[in-house]
Write an enzyme that holds these catalytic residues in place. Structure first.
Site, PDB file in Angstrom:
ATOM      1  N   LYS A 171       0.857  -1.188   0.000  1.00  0.00           N
ATOM      2  CA  LYS A 171       0.000   0.000   0.000  1.00  0.00           C
ATOM      3  C   LYS A 171       0.892   1.236   0.000  1.00  0.00           C
ATOM      4  CE  LYS A 171      -1.695   2.690   3.143  1.00  0.00           C
ATOM      5  NZ  LYS A 171      -1.682   3.944   2.374  1.00  0.00           N
ATOM      6  N   GLY A 202      -5.092   2.926  -0.872  1.00  0.00           N
ATOM      7  CA  GLY A 202      -6.079   3.055   0.194  1.00  0.00           C
ATOM      8  C   GLY A 202      -5.616   3.997   1.287  1.00  0.00           C
ATOM      9  N   GLY A 204      -4.484   4.962   4.891  1.00  0.00           N
ATOM     10  CA  GLY A 204      -3.750   4.251   5.937  1.00  0.00           C
ATOM     11  C   GLY A 204      -4.627   3.925   7.128  1.00  0.00           C
ATOM     12  N   GLY A 208      -4.840   0.175   6.568  1.00  0.00           N
ATOM     13  CA  GLY A 208      -3.612  -0.118   7.321  1.00  0.00           C
ATOM     14  C   GLY A 208      -3.868  -1.082   8.475  1.00  0.00           C
ATOM     15  N   GLU A 246      10.199   1.636  10.222  1.00  0.00           N
ATOM     16  CA  GLU A 246      11.153   2.686   9.825  1.00  0.00           C
ATOM     17  C   GLU A 246      10.429   4.007  10.028  1.00  0.00           C
ATOM     18  OE1 GLU A 246      14.243   2.211   8.936  1.00  0.00           O
ATOM     19  OE2 GLU A 246      14.243   0.042   8.676  1.00  0.00           O
ATOM     20  N   CYS A 280      13.747  11.401   5.908  1.00  0.00           N
ATOM     21  CA  CYS A 280      13.648  10.989   7.310  1.00  0.00           C
ATOM     22  C   CYS A 280      14.983  11.077   8.045  1.00  0.00           C
ATOM     23  CB  CYS A 280      13.103   9.576   7.397  1.00  0.00           C
ATOM     24  SG  CYS A 280      13.999   8.450   6.329  1.00  0.00           S
ATOM     25  N   GLU A 380      10.152  16.547  14.654  1.00  0.00           N
ATOM     26  CA  GLU A 380      10.462  16.406  13.222  1.00  0.00           C
ATOM     27  C   GLU A 380       9.601  17.388  12.433  1.00  0.00           C
ATOM     28  OE1 GLU A 380       9.130  12.778  11.235  1.00  0.00           O
ATOM     29  OE2 GLU A 380      11.095  12.649  10.289  1.00  0.00           O
TER      30      GLU A 380
HETATM   31  P1  NAD Z   1       2.353   8.577   7.835  1.00  0.00           P
HETATM   32  O1  NAD Z   1       2.686   7.735   8.996  1.00  0.00           O
HETATM   33  O2  NAD Z   1       1.225   9.521   7.967  1.00  0.00           O
HETATM   34  O3  NAD Z   1       2.005   7.650   6.559  1.00  0.00           O
HETATM   35  C1  NAD Z   1       2.885   6.655   6.104  1.00  0.00           C
HETATM   36  C2  NAD Z   1       2.080   5.524   5.534  1.00  0.00           C
HETATM   37  O4  NAD Z   1       1.350   4.926   6.603  1.00  0.00           O
HETATM   38  C3  NAD Z   1       1.051   5.936   4.495  1.00  0.00           C
HETATM   39  O5  NAD Z   1       0.970   4.942   3.509  1.00  0.00           O
HETATM   40  C4  NAD Z   1      -0.235   5.989   5.301  1.00  0.00           C
HETATM   41  O6  NAD Z   1      -1.384   5.777   4.517  1.00  0.00           O
HETATM   42  C5  NAD Z   1      -0.017   4.844   6.261  1.00  0.00           C
HETATM   43  N1  NAD Z   1      -0.763   4.905   7.513  1.00  0.00           N
HETATM   44  C6  NAD Z   1      -1.223   5.979   8.175  1.00  0.00           C
HETATM   45  N2  NAD Z   1      -1.855   5.609   9.302  1.00  0.00           N
HETATM   46  C7  NAD Z   1      -1.778   4.248   9.361  1.00  0.00           C
HETATM   47  C8  NAD Z   1      -2.223   3.266  10.293  1.00  0.00           C
HETATM   48  N3  NAD Z   1      -2.894   3.601  11.390  1.00  0.00           N
HETATM   49  N4  NAD Z   1      -1.945   1.969  10.034  1.00  0.00           N
HETATM   50  C9  NAD Z   1      -1.245   1.621   8.932  1.00  0.00           C
HETATM   51  N5  NAD Z   1      -0.824   2.496   8.008  1.00  0.00           N
HETATM   52  C10 NAD Z   1      -1.071   3.803   8.232  1.00  0.00           C
HETATM   53  O7  NAD Z   1       3.696   9.297   7.427  1.00  0.00           O
HETATM   54  P2  NAD Z   1       3.950  10.285   6.232  1.00  0.00           P
HETATM   55  O8  NAD Z   1       3.564  11.635   6.658  1.00  0.00           O
HETATM   56  O9  NAD Z   1       3.351   9.735   4.988  1.00  0.00           O
HETATM   57  O10 NAD Z   1       5.528  10.135   6.050  1.00  0.00           O
HETATM   58  C11 NAD Z   1       6.416  10.952   6.707  1.00  0.00           C
HETATM   59  C12 NAD Z   1       7.007  10.213   7.886  1.00  0.00           C
HETATM   60  O11 NAD Z   1       7.684   9.042   7.423  1.00  0.00           O
HETATM   61  C13 NAD Z   1       8.061  11.022   8.595  1.00  0.00           C
HETATM   62  O12 NAD Z   1       7.895  10.883   9.971  1.00  0.00           O
HETATM   63  C14 NAD Z   1       9.357  10.382   8.136  1.00  0.00           C
HETATM   64  O13 NAD Z   1      10.434  10.552   9.011  1.00  0.00           O
HETATM   65  C15 NAD Z   1       8.960   8.962   8.017  1.00  0.00           C
HETATM   66  N6  NAD Z   1       9.892   8.234   7.148  1.00  0.00           N
HETATM   67  C16 NAD Z   1      10.751   7.359   7.712  1.00  0.00           C
HETATM   68  C17 NAD Z   1      11.680   6.682   6.929  1.00  0.00           C
HETATM   69  C18 NAD Z   1      12.637   5.697   7.513  1.00  0.00           C
HETATM   70  O14 NAD Z   1      13.204   4.909   6.756  1.00  0.00           O
HETATM   71  N7  NAD Z   1      12.849   5.686   8.814  1.00  0.00           N
HETATM   72  C19 NAD Z   1      11.703   6.917   5.553  1.00  0.00           C
HETATM   73  C20 NAD Z   1      10.808   7.818   5.011  1.00  0.00           C
HETATM   74  C21 NAD Z   1       9.893   8.478   5.822  1.00  0.00           C
END
Ligand code: NAD
Length: 473
Positions: A171, A202, A204, A208, A246, A280, A380
């Protein structure tokens, strides 16, 4: 208007029946470029069934055959290179000439690398006296990705999963499905067996939890915010699946008193501004010695003003817009918060650059006089915002660096490598970049503390998708 109304399930294009549509906005133009139909629980169930049905045959396919598929995918990614570039430009605003370096080239190499690595390691049986250790793919994997490096994050999971013999349901983030769709088309084109790779779009918060809880999914690999990562782990607990997280970061970068200040500061500024600050592991807290503060701010200001914030198709653009309106608002709110908290704005701010009249553009922004007690020094921001913090001695620098809920990455720039290494050893983070080093897919990547569990990239990433079986003779 493009309609993304089919998921890729069981080797076929499956029409999505859900009523919810997500409008994909080009962040540079603010125009809608596509409508995405969001998957329902029933669609996810079909994908889970397909991945389970495909697992026995795929996991028993000789590893050299699996590697051939990975190579074929890499070859086809080269054929679709321009489409992949376009996908990153329109969905997240990356300057077109930088998409290859930031998003594609490493992903293509990784497809080949994990195939080769699996050939070398999967069938190897380790003997410990009367014990034989064999490796088995963990099973059906759910992959959930964020929007900031859509293809890179997908391949960081998909390549080791497929190489290990796992089948997957992926997803992507809501606003960046285009590169993933191209990858599904590529899997179809190269004849990857049906059900090995399944793609659903979809929300999250809707699908999710279904993926995390599902008893017929053996592992979930999640990249995203710490907030959602915690939800995933809670939801996954009842089915006792492996969870790889991650998550976010606020990485510290220590510049020592005897470092080449100009080189060190420029590296730090460029690191934070890359991908418009949506990285990130960006080194967003720059810790500098008070004794060299004036030189630091001179170099930092120069380096920031050299950035070219412009339309992603402009040939010399180094920074496009932020990826979404939501992220634009978050970053502007943090800049205003920093000002209220008493940090000093060295460059940047919330006004849109004058060379663009619309789009989610933000200037490279640097705050000085940031302290660890400020929210902008701890949280962040995920935008092109660098926080410069001062220290008096190296013990204080290490103490500030480690005073964080996060521990994803870190950096040290000292007089030389020998001087940087002992400092690197004391930083609480999954990675440390010294003397201006760059990302390598051969280095395991992942966090400590609230930055996550598990490792992507490097040889370690393949281990995440493997179970060890001990045969005692
Ligand atoms: P987010 O957590 O809002 O969304 C990430 C993904 O998770 C999306 O696909 C979203 O639809 C899904 N999601 C949201 N709520 C969920 C739930 N309850 N259950 C399962 N899936 C769910 O994050 P974002 O704003 O899209 O991304 C930015 C964040 O990602 C930042 O905090 C960044 O640091 C982190 N990030 C980390 C890494 C790493 O490798 N550590 C890499 C890239 C981004």
């Amino acid at each position: 208007m493009k309609q993304l109304d089919h998921a890729y399930i069981d080797g076929n294009w499956h029409p999505l029946q859900g009523q919810n549509k997500f409008s994909l906005i080009n962040p540079a133009t603010q125009d809608s470029v596509a409508h995405v139909t969001m998957a329902t629980t029933a669609d996810v169930e079909l994908a889970v069934d397909a991945a389970n049905k495909a697992f026995p045959a795929w996991s028993n396919t000789p590893v050299s055959e699996r590697a051939k598929y990975l190579n074929a995918i890499a070859d086809e990614m080269l054929v679709r290179y321009d489409d992949l570039v376009e996908a990153h430009v329109v969905s997240m605003g990356c300057p077109a000439h930088l998409v290859g370096a930031y998003h594609l080239d490493c992903a293509i190499d990784a497809m080949r690398y994990y195939g080769e690595l699996a050939i070398k390691t999967m069938d190897k049986i380790e003997e410990r006296e009367n014990i034989l250790l064999t490796k088995q793919p963990i099973g059906v994997c759910a992959l959930i990705n964020p929007w900031n490096y859509p293809l890179h994050q997908l391949v960081g999971k998909l390549a080791p999963a497929l190489a290990a013999g796992c089948t997957v349901i992926e997803k992507p983030a809501e606003q960046t499905p285009l590169a993933d769709l191209i990858m599904a088309e590529i899997c179809y084109k190269v004849g990857l067996p049906a059900g090995v790779f399944n793609l659903v779009f979809g929300y999250g918060f809707e699908i999710g939890p279904i993926m995390a809880q599902h008893p017929k999914i053996n592992m979930i690999s999640f990249t995203g915010s710490t907030r959602a990562g915690i939800e995933v782990a809670k939801n996954a607990a009842s089915s006792v699946k492996r969870v790889c997280q991650e998550l976010g970061g606020k990485s510290a970068y220590i510049i020592t008193e005897d470092a080449d200040i100009d080189a060190a500061v420029r590296y730090g500024v460029e690191d934070v501004m890359a991908n418009t600050g949506q990285t990130c592991n960006a080194l967003t807290r720059m810790l500098v010695p008070t004794s060299r503060y004036q030189e630091v701010i001179k170099s930092a200001k120069e380096a920031a003003l050299e950035q070219v914030v412009a339309d992603p198709y402009q040939a010399d653009a180094t920074m496009g817009p932020l990826a979404s309106e939501n992220q634009y608002q978050i970053v502007k709110d943090y800049i205003q918060l920093g000002i209220r908290e008493g940090a000093e704005l060295l460059v940047g701010g919330i006004e849109r650059p004058t060379n663009v009249s619309k789009g989610y553009y933000i200037k490279p922004t640097i705050f000085t006089k940031v302290t660890k007690h400020m929210r902008i020094g701890q949280e962040e921001i995920f935008g092109p915002v660098l926080c410069i913090m001062e220290y008096d001695d190296i013990e204080e620098a290490i103490e500030i660096a480690n005073d964080s809920q996060y521990g994803l990455s870190s950096g040290v720039y000292a007089k030389d490598k020998a001087a940087a290494l002992p400092i690197a050893a004391r930083l609480e983070a999954g990675q440390c970049y010294i003397q201006g080093a760059y990302f390598s897919m051969h280095a395991p990547f992942g966090g400590v503390k609230q930055s996550g569990n598990g490792r992507e990239w490097g040889e370690e990433s393949l281990q995440e998708y493997i179970e060890i079986k001990a045969i005692i003779c």
